[in-house]
Design an enzyme around this catalytic site. Structure first.
Site, mmCIF file in Angstrom:
data_model
loop_
_atom_site.group_PDB
_atom_site.id
_atom_site.type_symbol
_atom_site.label_atom_id
_atom_site.label_comp_id
_atom_site.label_asym_id
_atom_site.label_seq_id
_atom_site.Cartn_x
_atom_site.Cartn_y
_atom_site.Cartn_z
ATOM 1 N N SER A 123 0.807 -1.228 0.000
ATOM 2 C CA SER A 123 0.000 0.000 0.000
ATOM 3 C C SER A 123 0.835 1.271 0.000
ATOM 4 O O SER A 123 1.900 1.339 0.624
ATOM 5 C CB SER A 123 -0.881 -0.024 1.251
ATOM 6 N N GLU A 125 0.169 3.618 1.765
ATOM 7 C CA GLU A 125 0.255 4.045 3.165
ATOM 8 C C GLU A 125 1.652 3.812 3.734
ATOM 9 O O GLU A 125 2.018 4.391 4.748
ATOM 10 C CB GLU A 125 -0.780 3.293 4.018
ATOM 11 N N TYR A 147 -1.439 0.326 10.653
ATOM 12 C CA TYR A 147 -1.710 -0.332 9.366
ATOM 13 C C TYR A 147 -0.517 -0.159 8.427
ATOM 14 O O TYR A 147 -0.045 -1.119 7.808
ATOM 15 C CB TYR A 147 -2.979 0.268 8.735
#
Ligand code: NAP
Ligand code: F7E
Length: 320
Positions: A123, A125, A147
């Site tokens: 990701s 992120e 996460y």
């Protein structure tokens, strides 16, 4: 007929990827975790064309036995605790599923058949508080949530199994991708759902957090094509997948509301409850490697994505 296993089959991406692989003639095995009620909403329309098996990334034995039984040539690991705010409330669970779960799947592949091609759903992120603009495969990571931290682990363990055991382990670093099947708590779907609720007189306002956060948003249907392409290459690698454009949450609101002739300023209320302990302010991809090597291009523009989501929610709410 090639066989592919998809973890996270009940999620947004699992549903689009399964449709793509069915079109390509795969036998699709979807891994779903056991729950007291069935949540096949996103896959109901093709559930009879795939095989659903129970399995959980927290349970090593279940992964081993499904690889032994179905003998896949490809495994797409899409399962995760994927909602960023929940990762602060349940950081250990997020680490166990989203990080260690990747190791469990890689171990199962290593024991059963190390030739299986593996896709890890990494990701954007991971870039978090970005150290470079735009972000590419060589941009260092600086995750800003449990996460994001878990995804960094998942990415590096994938690279490590590639290098340690010569496995075909690929990491797709995907920027935000959305669709009418997006979970309701993610900001894009929260907006498209509220816009239509307000338009139809069922809702009065939309409470949001940080309107200035910028994301590189694409359409999930385009992104699953990139996942498949990565596993068709001669060598495993890492690829950034995104549109190369960034837009603020505020812009998403503007377009979504104006699509139904409303002004977002009349309905959006800022609510600190939706602010995060640490924010990712700006994400924008440099997908040149995917364009060159995979010949991948997104087909749906930002504006088309927003209007597609609003139209789909309008149709759904009108039926109700
Ligand atoms: P999603 O809609 O939240 O789907 C997640 C899936 O994982 C669901 O099917 C969920 O099952 C399953 N799952 C959760 N915990 C599990 C466990 N312990 N064992 C087995 N399955 C489990 O996510 P998505 O948007 O499709 O994203 C797919 C993957 O890409 C995720 O790994 C996500 O982190 C990653 N990713 C997403 C984006 C994006 O913008 N969408 C961008 C980059 C990376 P239930 O239905 O039972 O909850
Ligand atoms: O937030 C801001 C919020 O929850 C986007 C996951 O798929 O993409 C997703 O993670 C932005 C953030 O997605 C609200 O602060 C404002 O800056 O839709 P989101 P995300 O956190 O970017 C990545 C690539 C993944 O890998 C993840 O799995 O929107 N925002 N107000 C809000 N966000 C939410 N959810 N709700 C609000 O009310």
């Amino acid at each position: 007929m090639p066989t592919a296993i998809i973890t996270g089959i009940t999620g947004q991406d699992g549903s689009y990827l399964a449709e793509l692989l069915l079109q390509k003639g795969y036998h699709v095995i979807g891994v779903a975790r056991r729950s007291s009620t069935v949540n096949y909403e996103r896959i109901q329309h093709f559930v009879d064309d795939i095989t659903i098996v129970q399995g959980d990334l927290q349970d090593q034995g279940s992964l081993l036995s499904l690889l032994e039984e179905y003998k896949p040539t490809e495994v797409y690991n899409l399962a995760a605790q994927s909602f960023v705010p929940t990762s602060w409330n349940q950081p250990a669970l997020t680490g166990d599923v989203t990080a260690l779960g990747v190791t469990r799947m890689l171990e199962a592949i290593r024991f059963v058949n190390p030739k299986i091609r593996f896709y890890q759903a990494s990701s954007s992120e991971m870039f978090g508080k970005v150290l470079e603009v735009p972000q590419n495969e060589n941009t260092p990571f600086y995750p800003r949530s449990p996460y994001g931290v878990a995804k960094v682990y998942g990415h590096w363990i994938t690279v490590n199994y590639r290098e340690s055991f010569n496995m075909f382990a690929t990491s797709g670093i995907l920027f935000n991708h959305e669709s009418p099947r997006r979970g309701m708590e993610f900001v894009t779907r929260k907006i498209s759902n509220a816009v239509t609720g307000i338009k139809l007189g069922k809702m009065k306002e939309l409470r949001l957090g940080n309107l200035e956060a910028q994301r590189d948003w694409g359409f999930a249907g385009d992104y699953v094509e990139a996942m498949w392409l990565m596993l068709q290459q001669d060598h495993p690698d890492n690829y950034v997948i995104g549109t190369g454009e960034t837009h603020a949450v505020r812009e998403f609101c503007e377009i979504a509301f104006s699509h139904v002739d409303l002004d977002y300023k009349d309905y959006v209320v800022m609510d600190e409850k939706f602010y995060r302990p640490a924010e990712v302010d700006l994400l924008i991809s440099d997908p040149s490697k995917a364009r060159m090597q995979l010949k991948w291009e997104p087909a749906v523009s930002f504006k088309e994505l927003v209007t597609m989501m609003v139209d789909a929610d309008l149709a759904r709410l009108k039926k109700q």
